[in-house]
Structures are given as C-alpha cells and as structure tokens.
Design a protein around this motif. Structure first.
Motif, mmCIF file in Angstrom:
data_model
loop_
_atom_site.group_PDB
_atom_site.id
_atom_site.type_symbol
_atom_site.label_atom_id
_atom_site.label_comp_id
_atom_site.label_asym_id
_atom_site.label_seq_id
_atom_site.Cartn_x
_atom_site.Cartn_y
_atom_site.Cartn_z
ATOM 1 N N ASP A 1 43.333 62.841 43.547
ATOM 2 C CA ASP A 1 42.324 62.054 42.844
ATOM 3 C C ASP A 1 42.983 60.895 42.097
ATOM 4 O OD1 ASP A 1 40.334 63.733 43.723
ATOM 5 O OD2 ASP A 1 40.252 64.905 41.870
ATOM 6 N N ALA A 2 42.294 59.759 42.109
ATOM 7 C CA ALA A 2 42.774 58.617 41.328
ATOM 8 C C ALA A 2 42.695 58.956 39.848
ATOM 9 C CB ALA A 2 41.932 57.381 41.632
ATOM 10 N N GLN A 3 43.714 58.563 39.114
ATOM 11 C CA GLN A 3 43.724 58.795 37.678
ATOM 12 C C GLN A 3 43.229 57.546 36.957
ATOM 13 O OE1 GLN A 3 47.229 60.780 36.038
ATOM 14 N NE2 GLN A 3 47.995 60.985 38.137
ATOM 15 N N SER A 4 42.157 57.707 36.244
ATOM 16 C CA SER A 4 41.609 56.573 35.509
ATOM 17 C C SER A 4 42.577 56.172 34.396
ATOM 18 C CB SER A 4 40.251 56.937 34.913
ATOM 19 O OG SER A 4 39.727 55.845 34.194
ATOM 20 N N PHE B 1 43.440 46.925 46.764
ATOM 21 C CA PHE B 1 44.644 47.628 46.332
ATOM 22 C C PHE B 1 44.422 48.269 44.966
ATOM 23 C CE2 PHE B 1 48.519 47.747 43.822
ATOM 24 C CZ PHE B 1 49.363 48.478 44.638
ATOM 25 N N TYR B 2 44.021 47.480 43.992
ATOM 26 C CA TYR B 2 43.878 48.021 42.636
ATOM 27 C C TYR B 2 42.719 49.009 42.541
ATOM 28 C CZ TYR B 2 47.351 44.784 40.779
ATOM 29 O OH TYR B 2 48.519 44.130 40.511
ATOM 30 N N SER B 3 41.633 48.751 43.233
ATOM 31 C CA SER B 3 40.507 49.683 43.148
ATOM 32 C C SER B 3 40.835 51.006 43.804
ATOM 33 C CB SER B 3 39.244 49.064 43.774
ATOM 34 O OG SER B 3 39.433 48.799 45.144
ATOM 35 N N SER B 4 41.567 50.987 44.922
ATOM 36 C CA SER B 4 41.885 52.235 45.610
ATOM 37 C C SER B 4 42.980 53.006 44.892
ATOM 38 C CB SER B 4 42.302 51.954 47.064
ATOM 39 O OG SER B 4 43.479 51.169 47.129
ATOM 40 N N VAL B 5 43.991 52.320 44.393
ATOM 41 C CA VAL B 5 45.105 52.997 43.736
ATOM 42 C C VAL B 5 44.699 53.539 42.368
ATOM 43 C CG1 VAL B 5 47.380 52.634 42.691
ATOM 44 C CG2 VAL B 5 46.907 51.748 44.984
ATOM 45 N N LEU B 6 43.932 52.754 41.607
ATOM 46 C CA LEU B 6 43.607 53.125 40.230
ATOM 47 C C LEU B 6 42.198 53.673 40.066
ATOM 48 C CD1 LEU B 6 45.224 50.116 38.318
ATOM 49 C CD2 LEU B 6 46.208 52.360 38.793
ATOM 50 N N GLY B 7 41.431 53.720 41.156
ATOM 51 C CA GLY B 7 40.077 54.247 41.059
ATOM 52 C C GLY B 7 39.135 53.340 40.294
ATOM 53 N N LEU B 8 39.361 52.023 40.352
ATOM 54 C CA LEU B 8 38.497 51.062 39.679
ATOM 55 C C LEU B 8 37.321 50.702 40.584
ATOM 56 C CD1 LEU B 8 41.240 48.690 38.213
ATOM 57 C CD2 LEU B 8 40.279 50.781 37.218
ATOM 58 N N GLU B 9 36.234 50.243 39.982
ATOM 59 C CA GLU B 9 35.031 49.912 40.741
ATOM 60 C C GLU B 9 34.799 48.401 40.730
ATOM 61 O OE1 GLU B 9 33.074 51.817 42.560
ATOM 62 O OE2 GLU B 9 34.312 53.592 42.123
ATOM 63 N N PRO B 10 34.481 47.813 41.888
ATOM 64 C CA PRO B 10 34.221 46.369 41.917
ATOM 65 C C PRO B 10 32.876 46.022 41.290
ATOM 66 C CG PRO B 10 33.878 47.332 44.093
ATOM 67 C CD PRO B 10 34.424 48.430 43.219
ATOM 68 N N ALA B 11 32.847 44.918 40.560
ATOM 69 C CA ALA B 11 31.617 44.395 39.980
ATOM 70 C C ALA B 11 31.036 43.335 40.916
ATOM 71 C CB ALA B 11 31.896 43.800 38.603
ATOM 72 N N VAL B 12 29.908 42.792 40.549
ATOM 73 C CA VAL B 12 29.270 41.756 41.360
ATOM 74 C C VAL B 12 30.131 40.493 41.314
ATOM 75 C CG1 VAL B 12 27.221 40.316 41.609
ATOM 76 C CG2 VAL B 12 26.992 42.717 40.910
ATOM 77 N N PRO B 13 30.449 39.890 42.449
ATOM 78 C CA PRO B 13 31.269 38.677 42.443
ATOM 79 C C PRO B 13 30.488 37.474 41.925
ATOM 80 C CG PRO B 13 30.542 39.168 44.674
ATOM 81 C CD PRO B 13 30.101 40.317 43.815
ATOM 82 N N GLU B 14 31.235 36.480 41.476
ATOM 83 C CA GLU B 14 30.627 35.235 41.026
ATOM 84 C C GLU B 14 31.411 34.064 41.606
ATOM 85 O OE1 GLU B 14 29.420 34.674 37.024
ATOM 86 O OE2 GLU B 14 29.236 36.820 36.606
ATOM 87 N N PHE B 15 30.717 32.927 41.722
ATOM 88 C CA PHE B 15 31.354 31.706 42.212
ATOM 89 C C PHE B 15 31.261 30.658 41.107
ATOM 90 C CE2 PHE B 15 30.245 34.129 45.917
ATOM 91 C CZ PHE B 15 31.317 33.920 46.777
ATOM 92 N N ILE B 16 32.422 30.168 40.671
ATOM 93 C CA ILE B 16 32.512 29.287 39.520
ATOM 94 C C ILE B 16 32.929 27.892 39.990
ATOM 95 C CG2 ILE B 16 33.548 28.935 37.259
ATOM 96 C CD1 ILE B 16 32.021 31.566 37.440
ATOM 97 N N PRO B 17 32.188 26.850 39.610
ATOM 98 C CA PRO B 17 32.592 25.491 40.012
ATOM 99 C C PRO B 17 33.828 25.023 39.262
ATOM 100 C CG PRO B 17 30.655 25.410 38.587
ATOM 101 C CD PRO B 17 30.916 26.855 38.873
ATOM 102 N N SER B 18 34.711 24.351 39.994
ATOM 103 C CA SER B 18 35.895 23.725 39.404
ATOM 104 C C SER B 18 36.013 22.326 39.990
ATOM 105 C CB SER B 18 37.146 24.547 39.738
ATOM 106 O OG SER B 18 37.614 24.231 41.042
ATOM 107 N N PRO B 19 36.888 21.475 39.447
ATOM 108 C CA PRO B 19 37.048 20.129 40.016
ATOM 109 C C PRO B 19 37.527 20.131 41.456
ATOM 110 C CG PRO B 19 37.984 20.222 37.811
ATOM 111 C CD PRO B 19 37.663 21.638 38.208
ATOM 112 N N ALA B 20 38.068 21.249 41.928
ATOM 113 C CA ALA B 20 38.598 21.319 43.291
ATOM 114 C C ALA B 20 37.696 22.113 44.238
ATOM 115 C CB ALA B 20 39.986 21.945 43.269
ATOM 116 N N GLY B 21 36.557 22.609 43.750
ATOM 117 C CA GLY B 21 35.667 23.416 44.577
ATOM 118 C C GLY B 21 35.321 24.720 43.883
ATOM 119 N N LEU B 22 34.626 25.592 44.610
ATOM 120 C CA LEU B 22 34.190 26.852 44.024
ATOM 121 C C LEU B 22 35.333 27.866 43.968
ATOM 122 C CD1 LEU B 22 30.663 27.425 45.632
ATOM 123 C CD2 LEU B 22 31.183 26.704 43.300
#
Length: 620
Positions: free
Chosen positions: A284-287, A452-473
């Motif tokens: 089991d992943a250790q939180s 990698f980090y979610s599987s090794v450490l048992g972390l859960e992904p949150a909803v992704p976001e797209f942030i504008p920058s001067p070079a693109g999203l």
C-alpha cells in the motif's frame, strides 16, 4: 500478468523500440505494420532479436477493411490477409488485429459479416494463426465492443476472437460492464489507453491524444475490473497514439508505460484479487505526513542563501561528510542547499524528502513502480533516506518519522540536535510549513511526472487548469494528499516565446505562514527582491472583490497577491526568479482550497519579463 506494448507507442527504429521495451521490463510487444515495413531488418532477424531480448511477439497490427464488402472484394481481402499470415509465420507470431471496416464497407448485414469472419478464421487456421476482431469507435457499421463480440460468437470459430480496446469503448461513453459477462476464451487480446477529456472528433482524439493509463480522464480502474471479472488471462498491452510520445526519449517512455500498467494492475488486484491475470499487488502507498526537506543545487550560492536569510531562515549547519551541502532551517521547514561552486549555474530544485511511516517499504513500492534507486554512499552514522530518481532526474527521499514524528532523522549529520529549533526566539519563526511544491516539466513529460508521484505516494490528481502566459497556455494540475501537495506545470513550446519559456520556466517552493504580512515586512527590511506586481492588477482586484482601499494599499505596498473563494482567502507573494527557481510565501485563511492560480497570469507575465531581461537582455 503478461505485459505488452505496441511499437507505435515509442519513438525510434523498430530495433530501438524492441530494446527499450525489453530494458523497461515488458514481456512482449505488438508489431505495428509500418514499423516493420520501414525496417531494414528481415522478419527473421526481428524474430531472432526479440527472442534474444526475451520478448514475445504478441500481435501483428492492423489489418483494415476486411468485412462488410461485396464477395469479389472480400476474396481479394482474403488474398491480402493470407499474405499477412505468411509474413507472421516468418516473424514467429500467430495473432493479427483485424479492425472493423471504415473505408470500403458497403454491405450492412450481420449475416454477411459473420460468414466472412468465419471464412477468415478458416484461412487463419490453415496457418496456425488467430484473428482478434476489434470494433473501431468510428467503424462504419461495427463501432461498439458488444457488436464485435456478438459477431465473433456467431462466427463460432476457434481461431476468431475479439480484441477489447479501452479507447474505442470509453471514448464513445459505452458502459464496459458487459465485458464481465463475456466468454474469456473469446477475448483474444486487450489493449489499454487513457485520454484526457477533449471536445473533438473521436478519430483525431484517438490518433494524437491517447496517453498511458492513469495519465488521462478515463475510468480505467472500472474498465480493468470488468476485464478481470470476465476471466481473461491474455496479454495486457498498451496501444498509444500520441504525437509527443513519438518524439520523446524511447527508454523513458517505455518505463513510463510499464509503470502505468503496474499501477493499474495494482488497483485492479485490490478490486478483483482472484483474477486469472495474476495481477501484481504492490504494498500500500504510504500517505506522506509532510515534506521533511527540499533540496536545491546552485552555482549562485550567495544569491540563494541571501534570499533564504531574508525570508527568515538561518544556517543550521554543514553536512559532516558532504561539506558542499548546507541546511537552512526555520521551525520545521528545512531547505538543503548544494553548492556546486561559483559556476553561475541556475538554481534548481533537485530533491524532495517526504516523511513516511516506513521508509524502506515506501522505497520498495517506488522501485516496484520502475523508479531507479540512487547509488549513494552512506556513512556508518548517517541515515539511509532510500532515495530514488524521479522521471526528470531529481531525487525523492523517504524519511522515517523519527522520535518526534516530524521526520528529520538526518539532522545530527548537520551538527545540531533533532529537537533544536531554527531560532532561540519562537516569534522569529514566521514560516511554518511547505504549502506545496510546484514542479515544471516539458509538455510531453508532465503527465509522466504526475503519474510517478501519484502512484508512488498515493496522491490523487485534481482537475487540471490552463493558465494564459505571454508565451501561450500553461497546463497545470495538482496531485494531492492529506499533508503533501505537488503541482505540475507544462509550459508552452510551440513558438519562439514558448520555446524560451519552456527552457527557463521556473519551479518553486511555496512556504506556508500564519502571517504573510509579517514575513513580507521582515523580508523587505532585509532587502528581499520581490517579484513586482503591476498596479493594474490591484485596480482589477479592487473591482473584482470590492476590497477596502486601505487593504489594497497595504498589499500593494508589499507586492502581495490575493485570491478568495466562498470558503476562505489566499494571500501570497513571490520572490524574484533565482535562476530556474523562486520562492512563494502564502497565508491561507479559512477553508480556502487551491493555490492562488487566479493570480498565475500576473506571475507568469512578470517572470517572463524578468527572465527575458536576465537571459537575453531584452527590455521588460
């Protein structure tokens, strides 16, 4: 579990793909026809090389547009099919993927399809071969897995079965629960692919945007549960069409793929423990209880340690056997700084230490998920922190809780006691935690890092976001546990500005504080160079939230940014870039959930100007 990967998933020549699959630890491969056609090696040489590498050749694919055609066309299709069986004999493989007809289908009659499928099976039997019939999601007449399976059952030929492909099933929104009731002897092959949710046609979605399991939005855990319940016990294979995978380093992609299969197998084994697939079950992943330390490497030591001092950290000591390593401390927050000399090299985040209950078990889980242990000499009186390499080459350390439960079992190696605080005055400790770590990755490596980090450490992904920058999203996504959070950003690359920003996009440590104003005021008194926030931001902030003029004046004077949700507030400031790294200090009020990403466009624009000025001498 017999693992397999289609050669179309990987970059390079066919020989390089076979080598990478074997090195990663796959049991077999699917041979994508084009990879063979363009290869200078004969089928016999490919067969011999696969055997040398310990790889089975599991599936030849694809054969297109066989069924749903007039008789004269079908007879010519059988001629084509027979030539493939002859080729497969030279390769030493016996299974071919036949896709439902897309381009030439003119006969919409299941009885015709059943007859043609049975006759194709008879031809396959003469060569000792087997047909896996697959419903393409965009097939003209056959486009669901249940329809394809029904045709296979009606054909009733021992050399004809079906191939289940998670993308073709889940991209249509089909319910995979019917798989559990299928005859496992009629499921000849299983192909897995994940994908991000996208609003586009299924065909371009399939051809360009598939990802490995756990890196997209499909519910592959439920899908695999249904497959396991059916009793299927054949290869579990990856079939990923992705433009970025075909450009990425082949060995790294292969490891990423196998890690995704191991992760999914572990999840499935929990749900269906008695599956004939013999799914590997991980510990089991250790939180993690929290971050024990963060490690930086720099060729600008004075710049980095000055910023740490200005934020209230003090030098705790030098490592007893590695004098180039310094420990900077404030309360329970510890920053390890490696001095690489006066090279002027950019400051980089090179390691994370997390506190876990059983460091040895956590490291064993990581290596089972294809992480490579870091070769390291540990002195007799030094703590083994079980480091492993992360996909980008940084290091992840597993730190036991120690007697206090807060980690830092390695503290004596820097010359002070485990219970020694960062200051003689508790009031000096204004930074009290690492709120989150913000990693940056090239676009084609971001999903791999999250997995990698979610599987090794048992972390859960949150909803992704797209942030504008001067070079693109900028694509951002958090992976979270109860006490540890890591965010992963993928900078744009598709332009001159994007290429520059992707190369220099900074990572950072976000510190937590109960009083961001006190931290900022102390830092300014000590001369900290903050990231300047434009006045336009504060005008907009006042309009959006109806904040009092006095409050706006107060935060503007300290370059503090502000965000608010229905449950709380987030006040934070950023230091100026330190090479490819910077620091953030944040105060969370109430039950605010998030990272102040509403302010990310402001930060990204300011850092873009600063980086271009520093690197290229271009005016801001």
């Amino acid at each position: 579990m017999r693992s397999s990967i289609a050669t179309v998933c990987l970059s390079g020549t066919l020989a390089e793909k076979l080598r990478a699959a074997a090195d990663a630890g796959f049991d077999g491969v699917e041979i994508f026809e084009q990879d063979l056609i363009v290869s200078p090696h004969s089928p016999e040489q490919i067969r011999e090389r696969a055997a040398e590498l310990g790889l089975t050749l599991d599936l030849f694919q694809p054969f297109r547009d066989l069924l749903s055609v007039e008789e004269d066309i079908f007879r010519d299709n059988l001629r084509r099919l027979e030539s493939k069986f002859q080729l497969m004999q030279r390769l030493g493989m016996d299974q071919i993927l036949v896709c439902s007809n897309v381009a030439t289908a003119t006969v919409d009659d299941d009885e015709v399809r059943v007859d043609q499928l049975r006759r194709a099976g008879e031809l396959a039997a003469r060569y000792g071969c087997f047909i896996s019939y697959e419903a393409l999601a965009w097939g003209k007449y056959v486009n669901t897995y249940q329809h394809a399976y029904d045709l296979v059952v009606k054909a009733d030929h021992p050399n004809v079965g079906t191939c289940l492909d998670s993308f073709h099933i889940l991209s249509r929104g089909d319910d995979p629960s019917g798989i559990a009731d299928m005859d496992p002897d009629k499921i000849f092959f299983l192909q897995l692919a994940d994908a991000p949710t996208m609003e586009m046609g299924i065909l371009p979605w399939s051809r360009h945007h598939r990802v490995f399991p756990g890196e997209g939005d499909f519910d592959l855990k439920n899908f695999m549960e249904q497959v396991a319940k059916s009793g299927y016990n054949g290869p579990v294979s990856l079939e990923i069409f992705n433009d970025e995978f075909r450009e990425a380093e082949v060995g790294r992609t292969a490891i990423d793929g196998l890690r995704s299969l191991i992760w999914l197998a572990d999840k499935t084994a929990t749900r269906v423990p008695d599956s004939p697939l013999e799914l590997p079950k991980l510990a089991d992943a250790q939180s993690p209880r929290g971050f024990d330390f963060v490690e930086l490497r720099t060729g600008r030591l004075g710049e980095v340690t000055k910023a740490l001092h200005q934020l209230g950290f003090r030098l705790g000591g030098y490592h007893q056997s590695k004098p180039d390593f310094q420990a900077w401390v404030q309360g329970d927050v510890r920053i390890i700084v490696e001095d690489e000399g006066s090279t002027g090299g950019a400051t980089e985040l090179t390691g994370l230490g997390v506190i876990v209950d059983d460091a040895t078990a956590a490291a064993e889980r990581a290596t089972a998920l294809k992480a490579t242990p870091v070769p390291r000499m540990t002195g007799e009186d030094e703590e083994d922190l079980h480091p492993v390499f992360t996909p980008d080459g940084s290091e992840l350390y597993f730190c036991g809780p120690g007697q206090t439960g807060r980690g830092s079992t390695w503290i004596p190696e820097f010359g002070f006691e485990p219970d020694e605080t960062s200051s003689s005055e508790t009031s000096d400790v204004l930074i009290n935690s690492v709120h989150h770590i913000a990693l940056a990755q090239p676009r084609h490596m971001a999903a791999e890092t999250r997995l990698f980090y979610s599987s090794v450490l048992g972390l859960e992904p949150a909803v992704p976001e797209f942030i504008p920058s001067p070079a693109g999203l900028v694509h951002k996504q958090a992976i979270e546990g109860e006490n540890v959070c890591i965010t992963v950003s993928a900078a744009p690359e598709g332009s001159e500005q994007g290429g520059f920003f992707a190369e220099h996009y900074p990572e950072h440590i976000a510190f937590g504080s109960d009083d961001v104003f006190a931290v900022a005021q102390r830092a300014v008194r000590r001369g900290l160079k903050m990231l300047p926030i434009p006045e336009n931001y504060y005008d907009d902030l006042a309009a959006r939230f109806g904040l009092e003029p006095g409050f706006i004046t107060k935060i503007k004077a300290l370059n503090i940014c502000y965000d608010r949700s229905s449950n709380g507030e987030y006040l934070h400031f950023y230091t100026a870039p330190l090479g490819n790294t910077f620091f953030e200090v944040a105060e969370v009020r109430g039950d605010y959930r998030g990272f102040g990403w509403a302010d990310e466009p402001i930060r990204l624009a300011a850092q873009y100007r600063a980086l271009r000025d520093d690197v290229r001498g271009i005016p801001r």
